[in-house]
Design an enzyme around this catalytic site. Sequence first.
Site, PDB file in Angstrom:
ATOM      1  N   CYS A   1       0.865  -1.173   0.000  1.00 55.69           N
ATOM      2  CA  CYS A   1       0.000   0.000   0.000  1.00 55.69           C
ATOM      3  C   CYS A   1       0.906   1.228   0.000  1.00 55.69           C
ATOM      4  O   CYS A   1       1.711   1.394   0.924  1.00 55.69           O
ATOM      5  CB  CYS A   1      -0.869  -0.048   1.260  1.00 55.69           C
ATOM      6  SG  CYS A   1      -1.501   1.564   1.736  1.00 55.69           S
TER       7      CYS A   1
ATOM      8  N   ASN B   1      11.326   0.127  -8.371  1.00 59.92           N
ATOM      9  CA  ASN B   1      11.263  -0.341  -9.752  1.00 59.92           C
ATOM     10  C   ASN B   1       9.863  -0.120 -10.300  1.00 59.92           C
ATOM     11  O   ASN B   1       8.887  -0.617  -9.739  1.00 59.92           O
ATOM     12  CB  ASN B   1      11.592  -1.838  -9.838  1.00 59.92           C
ATOM     13  CG  ASN B   1      11.803  -2.285 -11.273  1.00 59.92           C
ATOM     14  OD1 ASN B   1      12.724  -1.812 -11.935  1.00 59.92           O
ATOM     15  ND2 ASN B   1      10.943  -3.149 -11.756  1.00 59.92           N
ATOM     16  N   GLU B   2       9.786   0.673 -11.347  1.00 59.94           N
ATOM     17  CA  GLU B   2       8.508   0.923 -12.012  1.00 59.94           C
ATOM     18  C   GLU B   2       7.374   1.209 -11.034  1.00 59.94           C
ATOM     19  O   GLU B   2       6.426   0.413 -10.902  1.00 59.94           O
ATOM     20  CB  GLU B   2       8.126  -0.253 -12.922  1.00 59.94           C
ATOM     21  CG  GLU B   2       9.013  -0.370 -14.138  1.00 59.94           C
ATOM     22  CD  GLU B   2       8.470  -1.332 -15.177  1.00 59.94           C
ATOM     23  OE1 GLU B   2       7.628  -2.175 -14.818  1.00 59.94           O
ATOM     24  OE2 GLU B   2       8.890  -1.244 -16.335  1.00 59.94           O
TER      25      GLU B   2
ATOM     26  N   CYS C   1      -4.493   2.286  -3.806  1.00 58.89           N
ATOM     27  CA  CYS C   1      -4.914   1.352  -2.767  1.00 58.89           C
ATOM     28  C   CYS C   1      -6.091   1.971  -2.022  1.00 58.89           C
ATOM     29  O   CYS C   1      -6.082   3.170  -1.725  1.00 58.89           O
ATOM     30  CB  CYS C   1      -3.748   1.083  -1.818  1.00 58.89           C
ATOM     31  SG  CYS C   1      -4.258   0.153  -0.359  1.00 58.89           S
TER      32      CYS C   1
ATOM     33  N   GLU D   1      15.281  -0.178 -19.467  1.00 66.84           N
ATOM     34  CA  GLU D   1      14.913  -1.554 -19.810  1.00 66.84           C
ATOM     35  C   GLU D   1      14.319  -1.593 -21.207  1.00 66.84           C
ATOM     36  O   GLU D   1      13.526  -0.724 -21.572  1.00 66.84           O
ATOM     37  CB  GLU D   1      13.811  -2.080 -18.884  1.00 66.84           C
ATOM     38  CG  GLU D   1      14.216  -2.432 -17.499  1.00 66.84           C
ATOM     39  CD  GLU D   1      13.026  -3.004 -16.721  1.00 66.84           C
ATOM     40  OE1 GLU D   1      12.102  -3.562 -17.343  1.00 66.84           O
ATOM     41  OE2 GLU D   1      13.028  -2.859 -15.495  1.00 66.84           O
TER      42      GLU D   1
ATOM     43  N   TRP E   1       4.739 -11.278 -21.559  1.00 66.47           N
ATOM     44  CA  TRP E   1       3.489 -10.888 -20.896  1.00 66.47           C
ATOM     45  C   TRP E   1       2.387 -10.452 -21.857  1.00 66.47           C
ATOM     46  O   TRP E   1       1.326 -10.029 -21.412  1.00 66.47           O
ATOM     47  CB  TRP E   1       3.765  -9.806 -19.860  1.00 66.47           C
ATOM     48  CG  TRP E   1       4.776  -8.772 -20.242  1.00 66.47           C
ATOM     49  CD1 TRP E   1       6.092  -8.755 -19.865  1.00 66.47           C
ATOM     50  CD2 TRP E   1       4.589  -7.621 -21.077  1.00 66.47           C
ATOM     51  NE1 TRP E   1       6.738  -7.657 -20.411  1.00 66.47           N
ATOM     52  CE2 TRP E   1       5.841  -6.945 -21.151  1.00 66.47           C
ATOM     53  CE3 TRP E   1       3.499  -7.089 -21.772  1.00 66.47           C
ATOM     54  CZ2 TRP E   1       6.029  -5.773 -21.891  1.00 66.47           C
ATOM     55  CZ3 TRP E   1       3.688  -5.912 -22.503  1.00 66.47           C
ATOM     56  CH2 TRP E   1       4.942  -5.268 -22.547  1.00 66.47           C
TER      57      TRP E   1
ATOM     58  N   GLU F   1       8.898 -15.039 -15.443  1.00 65.97           N
ATOM     59  CA  GLU F   1       9.447 -14.429 -16.660  1.00 65.97           C
ATOM     60  C   GLU F   1      10.476 -15.323 -17.343  1.00 65.97           C
ATOM     61  O   GLU F   1      11.370 -14.837 -18.032  1.00 65.97           O
ATOM     62  CB  GLU F   1      10.028 -13.054 -16.310  1.00 65.97           C
ATOM     63  CG  GLU F   1       8.914 -12.106 -15.892  1.00 65.97           C
ATOM     64  CD  GLU F   1       9.378 -10.689 -15.582  1.00 65.97           C
ATOM     65  OE1 GLU F   1      10.495 -10.535 -15.082  1.00 65.97           O
ATOM     66  OE2 GLU F   1       8.606  -9.760 -15.835  1.00 65.97           O
ATOM     67  N   LYS F   2      10.310 -16.640 -17.174  1.00 62.91           N
ATOM     68  CA  LYS F   2      11.333 -17.526 -17.744  1.00 62.91           C
ATOM     69  C   LYS F   2      11.297 -17.556 -19.267  1.00 62.91           C
ATOM     70  O   LYS F   2      12.260 -17.996 -19.898  1.00 62.91           O
ATOM     71  CB  LYS F   2      11.254 -18.933 -17.153  1.00 62.91           C
ATOM     72  CG  LYS F   2       9.960 -19.679 -17.359  1.00 62.91           C
ATOM     73  CD  LYS F   2      10.046 -21.042 -16.673  1.00 62.91           C
ATOM     74  CE  LYS F   2       8.740 -21.802 -16.741  1.00 62.91           C
ATOM     75  NZ  LYS F   2       7.647 -21.129 -15.995  1.00 62.91           N
ATOM     76  N   PHE F   3      10.190 -17.096 -19.856  1.00 57.79           N
ATOM     77  CA  PHE F   3      10.148 -17.047 -21.316  1.00 57.79           C
ATOM     78  C   PHE F   3      10.436 -15.658 -21.871  1.00 57.79           C
ATOM     79  O   PHE F   3      10.216 -15.391 -23.045  1.00 57.79           O
ATOM     80  CB  PHE F   3       8.799 -17.569 -21.830  1.00 57.79           C
ATOM     81  CG  PHE F   3       8.631 -19.042 -21.581  1.00 57.79           C
ATOM     82  CD1 PHE F   3       9.493 -19.953 -22.169  1.00 57.79           C
ATOM     83  CD2 PHE F   3       7.639 -19.514 -20.724  1.00 57.79           C
ATOM     84  CE1 PHE F   3       9.368 -21.313 -21.921  1.00 57.79           C
ATOM     85  CE2 PHE F   3       7.503 -20.866 -20.473  1.00 57.79           C
ATOM     86  CZ  PHE F   3       8.368 -21.771 -21.072  1.00 57.79           C
TER      87      PHE F   3
HETATM   88  C1  GLA Z   1       9.219  -4.496 -16.342  1.00 59.30           C
HETATM   89  C2  GLA Z   1       9.945  -4.740 -15.042  1.00 59.30           C
HETATM   90  C3  GLA Z   1      10.951  -5.852 -15.125  1.00 59.30           C
HETATM   91  C4  GLA Z   1      10.434  -6.997 -15.954  1.00 59.30           C
HETATM   92  C5  GLA Z   1      10.063  -6.488 -17.309  1.00 59.30           C
HETATM   93  C6  GLA Z   1       9.601  -7.578 -18.248  1.00 59.30           C
HETATM   94  O1  GLA Z   1       9.807  -3.544 -17.117  1.00 59.30           O
HETATM   95  O2  GLA Z   1      10.586  -3.600 -14.532  1.00 59.30           O
HETATM   96  O3  GLA Z   1      11.230  -6.283 -13.816  1.00 59.30           O
HETATM   97  O4  GLA Z   1       9.310  -7.532 -15.338  1.00 59.30           O
HETATM   98  O5  GLA Z   1       8.997  -5.579 -17.172  1.00 59.30           O
HETATM   99  O6  GLA Z   1       9.242  -7.074 -19.493  1.00 59.30           O
END
Ligand code: GLA
Length: 693
Positions: A114, A148-149, A157, A306, A314, A354-356
């Site tokens: 939250c 992160n993001e 929330c 990134e 995804w 995210e193994k793929f």
């Molecule tokens: C985001 C996240 C990462 C990862 C990527 C996958 O950008 O910051 O940790 O999950 O997506 O595309």
Amino acid sequence: MITRVEGLLYGADYNPEQWPESVWTQDVNLMRDAGVTMVTLGVFSWARLQPAENEWDFAWLDRLMDLFDSRGIAVDLATASASPPAWFVRRYPETLPVTADGVRLEFGSRQHYCPSSPVYREAATKLARAIAERYGEHPALALWHIHNEYGDHVTECFCDVSAADFRRWLRERYGDDIAQLNFAWGAEFWSQRYSDFAQIEPPRKAPGPINPGQLLDWRRFSSDALLACFLAERSVLKEVTPEIPVTTNFMSMMKDLDYWKWAAHEEVVSDDAYPDPADSTAHVQAAMNYDLMRSLGGGKPWLLMEQAPSAVSWRDVNVPKTPEQRRLWSLQTVARGADGVMHFQWRASRAGAEKFHSALLPHGGTQSRGWRETVRFGEELAKLGEVAGSRIESTVAIVLDWNSWWALEAEDHPSARVRLKEQILSWYSVLHRWNHVVDFVPPDADLSPYKVVLAPNLYSVSTENASRLSDYVYGGGYLVVGYFSGIVDELDHIHQGVDGSGGGYPGPLREVLGVTVDEWWPIPAGRSVEVAFVADEESTQAKKKHRHSYSAGYHRTPVALGWSEWLSTTTARAVAHYTDGALKGRPAVACNDFGDGRAWYVSCDLGGDIEKVLAEAVRPAVVWPSLASSLAFSGVEVVCRSSESHHYYFLLNHGDKQVDLGSAVPYSAVNLLTGSRPTHLAAQGVAVLKVGR
Ligand code: GLA
């Protein structure tokens, strides 16, 4: 330089927790082979760094930091706060976020916190402090990567803690005066007035439409709540290591967070970019996002934090990038001002969600095609080192206001189909085709550096910011405003005119635009309304000329889709009319000479046909490099970065045919990637021309 590292940065997220220590040395050696200069470390390391509430384990990270330092690879060190550990969640279950319909989200993914929780914020800042104190002086440390993001997965929330924080935020905003809040929210409507702040809750699921003032403040609050998390961590880092730059990775043009407010607190703006390889126009939207990132930093170089080397994992269908696309799209980010190309992630995971997802080092290891591309691109990027620090100049600006975006896309409007990003993109696409680089500006920006300002939509505008636009035009600027603009003020109240006697739309923009709008006439899906431009009506000769001057596939008859308006001109002249439907014969587009400048109003959604209006407004006003103009419409994106001594022209061929560059390339130009002067550009090819100033 955005960090102390020379040249353009190259690297990826590195998630060493997923691998035995024996793999680390191998990884770092392979990074050296690939020309990696920086890694992002520790993004999801919380559970390893703090295995229990009073237990810390830094030994493994010490070894890694030393390992990177020994190989001359810099570290963008994360504060690891995006994924709280299981022990934390079980000990403090109230920190898990709650949805608008009351569901508490479970542990088992990430971003499960939250934003308003003082318990979460305290734990996150404690973690940031521990990391900063431990590694603040480490020679490998080059950049702080906060969290992160923010806003990925959870942007808001609705729990009781958030509700209390919302009330605190509202008290501050309205000076503890409930009458002011009632006025702002139009709370006399449907008997919604409050007599005490204590009666207010977040906009949880309700029987019908929720008060739009409440929703708008909720959006502002939710962006601010996440911003407060960011600022809490940032202040700890600045206290311990004032000289180390900070960033947090943005998510391109994202609706939920007012990035103007965020970017003001970063030394480096960074972005995560995931254009879809299956979408043949994805590079245009990507260019728009990169122009925004550059603009958020006030024109400074930014960092691509990134991107996927190939496929993501995804989407419904995850199409990989072709080798050419991977190179082209990577260099597009540098063209538009990035001083580094980073990836998610270094080594492809063997387990987990995210193994793929593709990686710089694929499952197939160094035998794979992907790895060869990783190494090749590292070599190419190294050749462009001197581009770092150079800047991009633009004389065209697009106004982007998150508050207006939120208000525009609220419920119960004349049409639920109006989307700001789509609207901006359709205008931006025209400029992209012409090879004009665009700056984005906030609604209160200094507009003096620009020849042309575009506001594809400014639904909400304060009288002050409207005056700014009027003054800009009066002083000689060119302004183009799209439909459904100037409707409400910052409170989302319809502009009534100073004395409340009315006056109509588009409110405080009426005078500069020289028009009034009587009523909106949205067009249902599947229908369209024809629009004729006066120049085309006047002479068939002119019509022919126009047809030839636009790219192939351009509509013979411009049409409005989705939106039209009952428009009247006051001082403006109509430059286009509706030619069928209920508005037949009425103006559709108007142009107004105002002071020394000129303003256009476009009352309908012309889609790609907006090109006809922008051709009038932008092309005569803007001088752009001959290389860029000679390759306009060719499918080759041209962007110029300039240092004090040189121009660097990035030529990016997004088409599937070779393009002859002919005499467009200056005689003295050298392609930094090949060392020679190019005569043509292969399909999906790139050249970076260095030319003396
Ligand atoms: C985001 C996240 C990462 C990862 C990527 C996958 O950008 O910051 O940790 O999950 O997506 O595309």
